[in-house]
Design a protein around this motif. Structure first.
Motif, mmCIF file in Angstrom:
data_model
loop_
_atom_site.group_PDB
_atom_site.id
_atom_site.type_symbol
_atom_site.label_atom_id
_atom_site.label_comp_id
_atom_site.label_asym_id
_atom_site.label_seq_id
_atom_site.Cartn_x
_atom_site.Cartn_y
_atom_site.Cartn_z
ATOM 1 N N HIS A 1 0.809 -1.211 0.000
ATOM 2 C CA HIS A 1 0.000 0.000 0.000
ATOM 3 C C HIS A 1 0.853 1.277 0.000
ATOM 4 N N VAL B 1 3.810 1.602 -1.978
ATOM 5 C CA VAL B 1 4.662 1.714 -3.161
ATOM 6 C C VAL B 1 3.838 1.684 -4.447
ATOM 7 N N GLU B 2 4.411 2.267 -5.494
ATOM 8 C CA GLU B 2 3.743 2.291 -6.800
ATOM 9 C C GLU B 2 3.692 0.905 -7.436
ATOM 10 N N GLN B 3 4.823 0.180 -7.392
ATOM 11 C CA GLN B 3 4.894 -1.158 -7.960
ATOM 12 C C GLN B 3 5.466 -2.103 -6.915
ATOM 13 N N THR B 4 4.817 -3.228 -6.726
ATOM 14 C CA THR B 4 5.253 -4.176 -5.705
ATOM 15 C C THR B 4 6.270 -5.165 -6.266
ATOM 16 N N SER C 1 4.406 5.521 -3.039
ATOM 17 C CA SER C 1 3.123 5.928 -3.595
ATOM 18 C C SER C 1 2.695 7.251 -2.977
ATOM 19 N N GLU C 2 2.265 8.183 -3.802
ATOM 20 C CA GLU C 2 1.777 9.458 -3.294
ATOM 21 C C GLU C 2 0.521 9.236 -2.449
ATOM 22 N N THR C 3 -0.339 8.330 -2.876
ATOM 23 C CA THR C 3 -1.540 8.013 -2.099
ATOM 24 C C THR C 3 -1.156 7.417 -0.751
ATOM 25 N N GLY C 4 -0.213 6.479 -0.759
ATOM 26 C CA GLY C 4 0.248 5.885 0.491
ATOM 27 C C GLY C 4 0.878 6.909 1.408
#
Length: 96
Positions: A43, A45-48, A69-72
């Motif tokens: 949740h 990072v952009e890519q897991t 991630s900007e959302t995270g």
């Protein structure tokens, strides 16, 4: 001073964060398997890190391959830090 060197042709990589351990395992040809704690950072990072059929696929992105991630970042940012005066008294330790 005595130095000890590993003489085995294989090694295990002890408990690490998956995202960092997978790069260490790929960099060390002696590593046959990787142990890690499942700390789910998906949740954040952009890519897991991809795991398929028991194989971990290290990303070919720069560094450790993680992009926050900007959302995270917005969802999990630290709350506003209170001043010492707003915190009140510290709890008392009954054991002393």
């Amino acid at each position: 001073m005595t130095q000890t060197f590993c003489t085995t042709s294989w090694m295990t990589l002890g408990n690490t964060f998956l995202e960092i351990g997978v790069h260490m395992a790929c960099a060390l040809p002696e590593v046959e398997w990787l142990e890690y704690s499942f700390q789910n950072f998906d949740h954040l990072v952009e890519q897991t890190i991809e795991i398929h059929d028991g194989w971990i696929h290290a990303p070919d992105r720069t560094g450790h391959g993680l992009v926050l991630s900007e959302t995270g970042r917005l969802d999990w940012t630290r709350p506003e830090i209170l001043s010492r005066e707003d915190l009140g008294d510290a709890p008392v330790n009954p054991a002393g």
